[in-house]
Motif scaffolding. Structure first.
Motif, PDB file in Angstrom:
ATOM      1  N   THR A 176      -4.738  22.240 -19.670  1.00  0.00           N
ATOM      2  CA  THR A 176      -3.865  23.005 -20.553  1.00  0.00           C
ATOM      3  C   THR A 176      -4.655  24.169 -21.127  1.00  0.00           C
ATOM      4  O   THR A 176      -5.720  23.977 -21.734  1.00  0.00           O
ATOM      5  N   GLY A 205      -0.979  27.318 -23.819  1.00  0.00           N
ATOM      6  CA  GLY A 205      -0.034  26.228 -23.584  1.00  0.00           C
ATOM      7  C   GLY A 205       0.398  26.043 -22.149  1.00  0.00           C
ATOM      8  O   GLY A 205       1.069  25.055 -21.831  1.00  0.00           O
ATOM      9  N   THR A 206       0.044  26.963 -21.251  1.00  0.00           N
ATOM     10  CA  THR A 206       0.406  26.787 -19.852  1.00  0.00           C
ATOM     11  C   THR A 206      -0.489  25.735 -19.215  1.00  0.00           C
ATOM     12  O   THR A 206      -1.607  25.483 -19.669  1.00  0.00           O
ATOM     13  N   ASN A 226       1.834  29.690 -15.141  1.00  0.00           N
ATOM     14  CA  ASN A 226       2.689  29.724 -16.332  1.00  0.00           C
ATOM     15  C   ASN A 226       3.672  28.562 -16.421  1.00  0.00           C
ATOM     16  O   ASN A 226       4.699  28.665 -17.078  1.00  0.00           O
ATOM     17  N   TYR A 227       3.337  27.428 -15.789  1.00  0.00           N
ATOM     18  CA  TYR A 227       4.152  26.238 -15.993  1.00  0.00           C
ATOM     19  C   TYR A 227       3.849  25.664 -17.374  1.00  0.00           C
ATOM     20  O   TYR A 227       2.683  25.563 -17.782  1.00  0.00           O
ATOM     21  N   THR A 228       4.889  25.288 -18.069  1.00  0.00           N
ATOM     22  CA  THR A 228       4.699  24.705 -19.398  1.00  0.00           C
ATOM     23  C   THR A 228       4.649  23.186 -19.362  1.00  0.00           C
ATOM     24  O   THR A 228       4.388  22.556 -20.386  1.00  0.00           O
ATOM     25  N   SER A 229       4.919  22.601 -18.227  1.00  0.00           N
ATOM     26  CA  SER A 229       4.796  21.147 -18.079  1.00  0.00           C
ATOM     27  C   SER A 229       4.574  20.811 -16.616  1.00  0.00           C
ATOM     28  O   SER A 229       5.080  21.486 -15.718  1.00  0.00           O
ATOM     29  N   LYS A 256       9.277  25.447 -16.363  1.00  0.00           N
ATOM     30  CA  LYS A 256       9.021  26.807 -16.827  1.00  0.00           C
ATOM     31  C   LYS A 256      10.347  27.391 -17.305  1.00  0.00           C
ATOM     32  O   LYS A 256      11.365  27.277 -16.615  1.00  0.00           O
ATOM     33  N   ASP A 257      10.342  27.976 -18.478  1.00  0.00           N
ATOM     34  CA  ASP A 257      11.532  28.644 -19.005  1.00  0.00           C
ATOM     35  C   ASP A 257      12.752  27.718 -18.989  1.00  0.00           C
ATOM     36  O   ASP A 257      13.845  28.103 -18.571  1.00  0.00           O
ATOM     37  N   ASN A 277      10.522  21.142 -23.369  1.00  0.00           N
ATOM     38  CA  ASN A 277       9.723  21.482 -22.188  1.00  0.00           C
ATOM     39  C   ASN A 277       9.102  20.268 -21.536  1.00  0.00           C
ATOM     40  O   ASN A 277       7.989  20.311 -21.060  1.00  0.00           O
ATOM     41  N   GLU A 331       2.501  16.441 -21.056  1.00  0.00           N
ATOM     42  CA  GLU A 331       3.080  17.534 -21.839  1.00  0.00           C
ATOM     43  C   GLU A 331       1.989  18.210 -22.641  1.00  0.00           C
ATOM     44  O   GLU A 331       1.144  17.552 -23.197  1.00  0.00           O
TER      45      GLU A 331
END
Length: 575
Positions: free
Chosen positions: A276, A280-281, A298-301, A316-317, A565, A575
């Motif tokens: 991580t 946060g990505t 840029n994946y958030t999880s 993502k998003d 997310n 996460e």
């Protein structure tokens, strides 16, 4: 010189000679004795060196004959297996071994589970995997670290093994190749006469000086990260900024991942690092420290979809997709949910709710022009328009399976054993591989690998459930007029499988008395159109496809899930 003086001189000479001979004899005798002693010591040492000895943390223990079996069929080769119950007692020093399947009330001799202070290990003979569940109890320490976990209790990982566990003389045995990871231990058997077993506490303690010599002050004390030490890695914090982490190779004393990550979590079954970044990505790196899903994606999880196929759920998003082990998106990030919570389907023997029958990925997708009422996850009866469906591993939507939910949830799952139980799948042992789906208030079965000769069973039934009697499972259909039909009979009568010669009486359901299976009862029932009425948010309507960790419901609605997310995953989520 007179004669007397001559005689005295001779006597003196002879005396000296005798003394010298005595000294020589004594020296010779001592040399012989010393030689014999050396030989004796050598013999004793040799005998000791070829005598089998067993050590746990360098403390000698009694013989382990019978605990270790050599199952090799070839002369000069070895294929060692370890008695699981005996090794458990050596490692933990207490009785944590329980016969039978984990979370099942049976005493099957081919299964066991071990409840140690940090995790539960569930094992069944002849399967190609075993499962570990995180279960941290209070006041647990390892090498001085108060143990906590990055994941909730109940989080699980499947460990796939080339040599299945064996049942020998009613005892379960695991291969030497897998016993170390199974019990978080290391075994040194380089000397064939010296068997040495080291527990995790000692292994972690031995890593501390290596970390200190490399210039690092702190080890990550999370249970998952301490297990990295078993595989030769230490997750360390930056000496100047203890809030940033990297990975140190214990064999070389050098970094394989620099101390620049906000968080790192080690995944033992895959030997991978979840990374991580400070923004946060997230990303993933393999055991060499090479990122194959870079944080720059840029994946958030990120979480595991399937361990064997090395497929990962990414978010993502507020959208989710699937990435392979090369970091390539095989399913575009465009779905609102992927996977299904299987905690309600305890009788289905499923370990992965994200990939059913190794080829079907459940999904939910919001679409403004859809009228299907969905989101049975919502506790405030908020309805979101969209559909559930299935994807194949190429990202294609499987046709003709748009529905309101998957699986049948029974109000009687904890009641009398003859009543209906919740079920998501129809196992291959029934002659088909099926996934139960719901449209409106009716249930049908999607036939995996079906064709024109094995079409889907239409959503025409009030219930499709499993019942258990005398420890045996059987599956039933209940029509809208409360007629109960044994699924095996329905499949035979309608050409899905060969007709069976015997028919068992159907069990009593929760609402009606026992009904005998009536032949061809449902042949005239046609599939109803998709209903636009609301589905009430109650246990009996549908399983939750929720996001969260390891069989826990952690969100109230699809919107809340998206905002958090998180990726839907029954077993493994980061996460």
């Amino acid at each position: 010189m007179n004669l007397n003086e001559s005689d005295e001189y001779k006597v003196k000479i002879e005396k000296n000679l005798r003394h010298r001979r005595g000294v020589a004899y004594s020296i010779g005798l001592c040399a012989v004795l010393v030689g014999l002693l050396i030989v004796l010591i050598y013999v004793i040492q040799y005998q000791d060196s070829v005598t089998m000895k067993y050590f746990v943390n360098d403390r000698q223990v009694a013989s382990l004959e019978g605990v270790i079996k050599d199952l090799s069929q070839k002369s000069g080769e070895h294929d060692y297996y370890f008695d699981i119950q005996s090794i458990e007692q050596l490692v933990y020093g207490d009785q944590h071994y329980k016969q039978g399947e984990y979370k099942k009330y049976n005493e099957n001799i081919d299964s066991c589970y071990i409840e140690n202070p940090c995790e539960i290990i569930a094992i069944t003979a002849e399967k190609n995997y075993y499962t570990k569940y995180t279960q941290i109890t209070s006041d647990v320490t390892i090498a001085g670290f108060p143990i906590t976990s990055k994941t909730n209790n109940g989080y699980s990982e499947d460990f796939f093994i080339e040599k299945p566990v064996k049942l020998i003389d009613n005892r379960l045995y695991v291969s030497m190749d897998d016993v170390g990871t199974m019990f978080n231990i290391q075994i040194n058997w380089d000397n064939p006469y010296r068997f040495k077993l080291y527990t995790m506490d000692v292994i972690v303690e031995s890593a501390k000086p290596i970390v200190a010599r490399a210039g690092y002050q702190n080890l990550s004390g999370y249970f998952e990260n301490l297990k990295a030490i078993l595989d030769g890695y230490a997750i360390v914090s930056d000496p100047q900024n203890p809030e940033l982490f990297g990975v140190l190779s214990l064999s070389t004393g050098t970094e394989i991942l620099g101390t620049k990550y906000k968080d790192i979590r080690y995944v033992q079954n895959l030997k991978e690092f979840y990374l991580t970044a400070e923004n946060g990505t997230m990303g993933l790196a393999d055991s060499t420290g090479t990122p194959f899903i870079p944080v720059q994606s840029n994946y958030t999880s990120i979480s595991i979809l399937d361990e064997q196929k090395r497929l990962y759920l990414v978010g993502k998003d507020r959208q989710y997709g699937v990435v392979d082990k090369k970091g390539q998106e095989i399913i575009f990030v465009e779905y609102d949910q992927l996977g299904i919570d299987i905690s309600k389907f305890e009788y289905d023997d499923l370990t992965n709710g994200n990939l059913l029958f190794e080829k079907c990925i459940p999904f939910f997708k919001k679409e403004a022009d859809k009228t299907t009422i969905t989101n049975i996850n919502s506790k405030d009866n908020t309805n979101i328009k969209g559909t559930y469906g299935l994807l194949d591993l190429d990202g294609n939507v499987i046709p003709d399976i748009s529905c309101d939910s998957f699986g049948y949830i029974s109000l009687n799952s904890s009641s009398n054993s003859t009543r209906d139980r919740s079920t998501l799948i129809i196992p291959e042992s029934m002659g088909i591989k099926g996934i139960i789906y719901n449209r409106g208030d009716r249930y049908g079965i999607y036939i995996v690998d079906g064709n024109e000769n094995t079409p889907n069973i239409p959503a025409s039934f009030a219930k499709i459930y499993v019942a258990i009697k005398d420890g045996q499972k059987d599956y039933y259909l209940e029509t809208i007029d409360n007629q109960t039909i044994r699924l095996a009979d329905y499949l035979a009568d309608n050409g899905y499988v060969k007709k069976q010669t015997s028919v068992q009486p159907a069990p009593t359901t929760s609402n009606e008395p026992t009904n005998t299976a009536i032949e061809n009862t449902v042949e005239t029932i046609t599939e109803e159109p998709v209903s636009s009425q609301e589905i009430k948010n109650e246990v009996g309507t549908e399983p939750a496809m929720e996001e969260g960790v390891s069989n826990e419901v952690v969100t109230d609605s699809i919107e809340e899930n998206v905002e958090s997310n998180e990726i839907i995953e029954e077993n493994n989520i980061v996460e």
